[in-house]
Motif scaffolding. Structure first.
Motif, PDB file in Angstrom:
ATOM      1  N   ARG A   1      37.714  37.738  45.641  1.00  0.00           N
ATOM      2  CA  ARG A   1      36.281  37.163  44.905  1.00  0.00           C
ATOM      3  C   ARG A   1      36.169  36.211  46.420  1.00  0.00           C
ATOM      4  NH1 ARG A   1      39.830  34.031  41.655  1.00  0.00           N
ATOM      5  NH2 ARG A   1      39.678  32.627  43.139  1.00  0.00           N
TER       6      ARG A   1
ATOM      7  N   VAL B   1      36.827  37.584  38.316  1.00  0.00           N
ATOM      8  CA  VAL B   1      36.147  38.062  39.448  1.00  0.00           C
ATOM      9  C   VAL B   1      34.786  38.321  38.849  1.00  0.00           C
ATOM     10  CG1 VAL B   1      36.405  40.280  40.947  1.00  0.00           C
ATOM     11  CG2 VAL B   1      38.392  38.969  40.747  1.00  0.00           C
TER      12      VAL B   1
ATOM     13  N   ALA C   1      43.546  37.945  43.412  1.00  0.00           N
ATOM     14  CA  ALA C   1      42.231  37.682  43.042  1.00  0.00           C
ATOM     15  C   ALA C   1      41.549  36.345  43.841  1.00  0.00           C
ATOM     16  CB  ALA C   1      42.743  36.570  41.678  1.00  0.00           C
TER      17      ALA C   1
ATOM     18  N   THR D   1      33.532  30.248  44.509  1.00  0.00           N
ATOM     19  CA  THR D   1      34.507  30.987  44.069  1.00  0.00           C
ATOM     20  C   THR D   1      36.070  30.448  43.324  1.00  0.00           C
ATOM     21  OG1 THR D   1      36.071  31.077  46.608  1.00  0.00           O
ATOM     22  CG2 THR D   1      33.945  32.833  45.952  1.00  0.00           C
TER      23      THR D   1
ATOM     24  N   TYR E   1      36.237  30.528  38.106  1.00  0.00           N
ATOM     25  CA  TYR E   1      36.503  32.027  37.642  1.00  0.00           C
ATOM     26  C   TYR E   1      38.025  32.795  38.292  1.00  0.00           C
ATOM     27  CZ  TYR E   1      32.162  31.342  38.811  1.00  0.00           C
ATOM     28  OH  TYR E   1      30.346  31.256  39.476  1.00  0.00           O
TER      29      TYR E   1
ATOM     30  N   TRP F   1      35.629  43.062  38.776  1.00  0.00           N
ATOM     31  CA  TRP F   1      36.376  42.871  38.173  1.00  0.00           C
ATOM     32  C   TRP F   1      37.910  43.358  39.273  1.00  0.00           C
ATOM     33  CZ3 TRP F   1      35.137  47.189  34.727  1.00  0.00           C
ATOM     34  CH2 TRP F   1      35.943  47.843  34.954  1.00  0.00           C
ATOM     35  N   ALA F   2      37.710  43.619  39.854  1.00  0.00           N
ATOM     36  CA  ALA F   2      38.922  44.019  41.142  1.00  0.00           C
ATOM     37  C   ALA F   2      40.230  45.410  40.366  1.00  0.00           C
ATOM     38  CB  ALA F   2      39.534  42.656  41.246  1.00  0.00           C
TER      39      ALA F   2
ATOM     40  N   HIS G   1      41.226  39.205  36.463  1.00  0.00           N
ATOM     41  CA  HIS G   1      40.130  39.863  36.668  1.00  0.00           C
ATOM     42  C   HIS G   1      38.843  39.122  35.900  1.00  0.00           C
ATOM     43  CE1 HIS G   1      43.107  42.624  38.403  1.00  0.00           C
ATOM     44  NE2 HIS G   1      43.942  42.596  37.107  1.00  0.00           N
TER      45      HIS G   1
ATOM     46  N   TRP H   1      42.261  45.514  44.841  1.00  0.00           N
ATOM     47  CA  TRP H   1      43.037  44.414  44.038  1.00  0.00           C
ATOM     48  C   TRP H   1      44.607  44.510  45.429  1.00  0.00           C
ATOM     49  CZ3 TRP H   1      43.485  40.550  40.692  1.00  0.00           C
ATOM     50  CH2 TRP H   1      44.791  40.084  40.246  1.00  0.00           C
TER      51      TRP H   1
END
Length: 733
Positions: free
Chosen positions: A556, A605, A552, A687, A692, A577-578, A602, A541
């Motif tokens: 992705r 992701v 984000a 993505t 998302y 989920w970063a 998050h 992140w």
């Protein structure tokens, strides 16, 4: 040893006693136990702290044994043939125990065992060395106890010590089995759960209390004792193992979740992980889980990469059988289990492997080969057959005793090169004057060939960062014989590229395309591992440029590009989920990212990774030709100005999947790609979807590639490619 009123034939010769009293006798069984004499036989035993010792011969009344000093007791018998007997020992306070005499039992290692150990070819070493609970049926009943055996060829004497003998090495000296370097003794009345060590006496008079190199269970750190272990676990995964060994993993989906068991959720045990972690991995759609090292290690901050107990799952999280149950739980849900394995080096803790018998034994004696200065560790002596045997048998041990499905071998590059991380004068060349570590190469080939001979479906995976040729080539062709190799070059180039601001990426375009120059030179796994989110490197992140939305989007885009790239893939815990902060082994993952401020990014992701994993296994184009050039074609690789990438993945059954990535900050509303195949292409992943937390651009669910040629291809398709996004399109059959 002299004692009044005791016949000389019952006494211990002064020379023997001097060696016994200093724990330097190579054959204590030649003194203690039953022995033939000219007029019958004699039984001798040493029971330190005993007030009375009686001898009970089968069919006779017990008789008192005569003390002759220093807690040694003797009794004469008229029999000239060996007799069945037991000892009745009365301790201070009146407590009495009846037990067999361990010094009347034959060695628990046979001639074949000794021969194979000397040759370095005992593939089931754990069955003869270390501590083993044994049961013997005798005329006086079943005798239960533990045999102890340890390799210490340079020791002057060895004894086993523990609570069962007051940690006194004089009570239970071990015998040397010829010139093998193995010392052995059977101790009746010692059961599973007893803590023990080996007291090794060196020729210079030093006593070293060492943990058992072959211990199958240890005390939880910081305690360092070995524990006698016995498993009664009943496996339920025969179906999984049969399927595994018949699977062609080269052409199968592999999405690996790398886990540090202590910090996924801090404080969970093996038993608790068997519920929570298994459910999570299944829900997320991974095919495999990879544990960072679980072999016992004293320092948690090493993450398991400085091993002291190669045959013992760490007691931090439970027992060995509870670890078995964790593996079994994964197999029951169709998940393979890989474990990090560390044969390159070991720590210098004085109670462990380092200078085990007072000399360099497991490590090379010359520091220029026997030490890894950067890491402060010892390097195994790969040229010594017994050391190679210790490690090869250990590889088999994890597969056979714990049903592990593969070993990821740590720090292979440090093994292959004699000058690895060494300055001039700090390394010795090989016999040809080169820098290649020929003995380590031989060991790796032997390990891989042995593992694959016994378990054809098990994987061996190299963490190897150089261009050493043939890492995944068969040993029959001169290769190292690994199943797969981590693609460290791809990882470094990709993370460096995505760390650039999109406005600068056009200057770094070769970093994102270079991996395809060598993508099929080895059988690669694409890793984003624990090493990339620690020691000041920042989390994924934090590496992404821009504000939270762009971070984000960047995460992705990278992950969807990664899943589509040739090769299997591995993702470390929290990256799915970063996670916002760097990983630390001393606390749980940042699960709060999913629920707190900006949690939607998050969660988005995470949901993307879950969806990708589940769709990945349904897209043969993404895995059936991972390791051959006929599974890939560039569609667009040269548009650095617009940061556009596109490529095709071809499945073994004729399946086609198009991956398109816009790695820049500007959306391309009508971008034309040339394709070798016309027809309808269905959007299967985007993505940028609002699902998302993307921009939610309305992309066509199906696009048509017509017969209009473009970029030298006979067909073309025009797509809307949103900024910072990746799409997958599947060709409709």
């Amino acid at each position: 040893m002299n004692s009044p009123n005791v016949p000389e034939r019952l006494l211990i010769a002064d020379g023997d006693w001097q060696l016994l009293s200093t724990c330097r006798h190579h054959d204590p069984h030649g003194v203690y136990g039953w022995h033939h004499t000219e007029s019958g036989s004699v039984v001798r035993t040493r029971q330190i702290g005993a007030e009375r010792v009686q001898l009970h011969v089968e069919g006779r009344e017990p008789v008192d044994m005569q003390p002759i000093g220093d807690d040694v007791y003797v009794a004469a018998l008229p029999d000239t043939n060996s007799v069945a007997y037991e000892l009745i020992i009365t301790w201070s306070g009146g407590a009495t125990v009846t037990r067999a005499d361990g010094y009347c039992f034959l060695p628990t290692l046979g001639e074949t065992d000794i021969h194979l150990i000397n040759e370095g070819r005992h593939e089931r070493l754990w069955e003869v060395l270390g501590a083993r609970v044994r049961r013997y049926d005798t005329v006086l009943g079943t005798v239960i106890g533990t045999s102890f055996a340890v390799w210490a060829p340079n020791a002057a004497g060895v004894a086993v010590i523990g609570d069962f003998n007051g940690w006194n090495p004089s009570q239970t000296p071990m015998r040397a089995l010829g010139s093998s370097g193995v010392w052995e003794v059977f101790v009746p009345g010692v059961y599973a759960g007893e803590v023990y060590k080996f007291a090794i006496h060196t020729h210079d008079g030093t006593r070293l209390d060492k943990a058992d190199p072959m211990a199958r269970l240890t005390e939880a750190p910081p305690a360092t004792g070995s524990i006698v272990a016995e498993s009664d676990y009943r496996w339920r995964d025969s179906g999984w193992l049969e399927q595994r060994d018949s699977t062609d993993w080269d052409a199968s989906p592999m999405s690996i979740y790398e886990v540090h068991l202590g910090s996924w959720k801090y404080g969970l045990s093996y038993a608790e992980l068997a519920d929570e972690l298994v459910d999570y991995v299944v829900d997320m759609g991974y095919t495999h889980v990879e544990f960072m090292p679980v072999a016992e290690h004293p320092f948690g901050g090493s993450w398991g990469y400085q091993v002291t107990g190669y045959y013992a799952p760490s007691s931090r999280w439970g027992t060995a059988d509870e670890f078995r149950a964790l593996v079994d739980a994964f197999h029951a849900r169709g998940i393979g289990v890989l474990v990090d394995w560390v044969p390159a080096h070991f720590p210098k803790d004085e109670w462990a492997l380092a200078r085990f018998d007072g000399s360099a034994l497991y490590e090379h004696p010359d520091w220029r080969r026997g030490e890894q200065l950067d890491w402060g560790t010892c390097v195994f002596d790969f040229g010594r057959p017994e050391v190679r045997n210790f490690l090869v048998a250990n590889a088999l041990y994890w597969l056979e005793e714990f049903h592990i499905d593969g070993l990821r071998v740590d720090a292979v590059a440090s093994m292959l090169y004699l000058d690895y991380s060494r300055k001039e004068g700090e390394w010795l060349p090989n016999i040809h004057g080169g820098r290649e570590h020929l003995e380590a190469v031989q060991f790796l080939q032997e390990m891989n060939a042995t593992v694959h001979r016994h378990h054809p479906g098990a994987l061996t995976i190299a963490e190897e960062s150089t261009s050493w040729p043939g890492v995944t080539a068969p040993t029959t062709e001169g290769g190292l014989g690994f199943s797969m190799k981590w693609n460290m070059g791809w990882m470094n180039d990709t993370l460096r590229y995505f760390g650039e601001d999109p406005i600068n990426r056009s200057w770094h375009h070769n970093e994102i395309t270079f991996s395809l120059v060598y993508a099929f030179s080895e059988k690669f796994i694409l890793p984003i591992s624990h090493d990339e989110v620690v020691h000041g490197k920042g989390s994924l992140w934090e590496r992404m440029p821009g504000d939270s939305w762009n971070k984000a989007a960047g995460a992705r885009t990278l992950l969807a590009y990664m899943w589509a790239h040739p090769g299997k893939q591995l993702l470390f815990q929290g990256l799915e989920w970063a996670q916002t902060s760097e990983w630390s082994e001393s606390r749980s993952l940042d699960w709060g990212n999913l629920f707190g401020w900006e949690g939607e990014y998050h969660t988005g992701v995470r949901d993307l990774v879950r969806d990708m994993n589940h769709r990945y296994v349904d897209e043969p184009a993404l895995y059936t030709r991972d390791f051959t050039g006929d599974g890939f074609d560039w569609v667009k690789a040269d548009d650095a100005e617009n940061n556009i990438l596109a490529f095709l993945r071809h499945g073994a059954g004729g399946e086609e999947l198009l991956c398109v990535s816009n790695l820049g900050g500007t959306s391309q509303l009508s971008y034309t790609f040339g394709l070798p195949v016309g027809g309808d292409w269905e959007l299967v992943l985007n993505t940028d979807s609002a699902d998302y937390a993307g921009a939610g651009n309305d992309l066509s669910a199906v696009v048509h590639a017509d017969d209009y040629g473009w970029d030298g291809k006979p067909h073309s398709v025009t797509l809307h490619v949103p900024a910072m996004s990746t799409q997958w399109y599947r060709l409709r059959g």
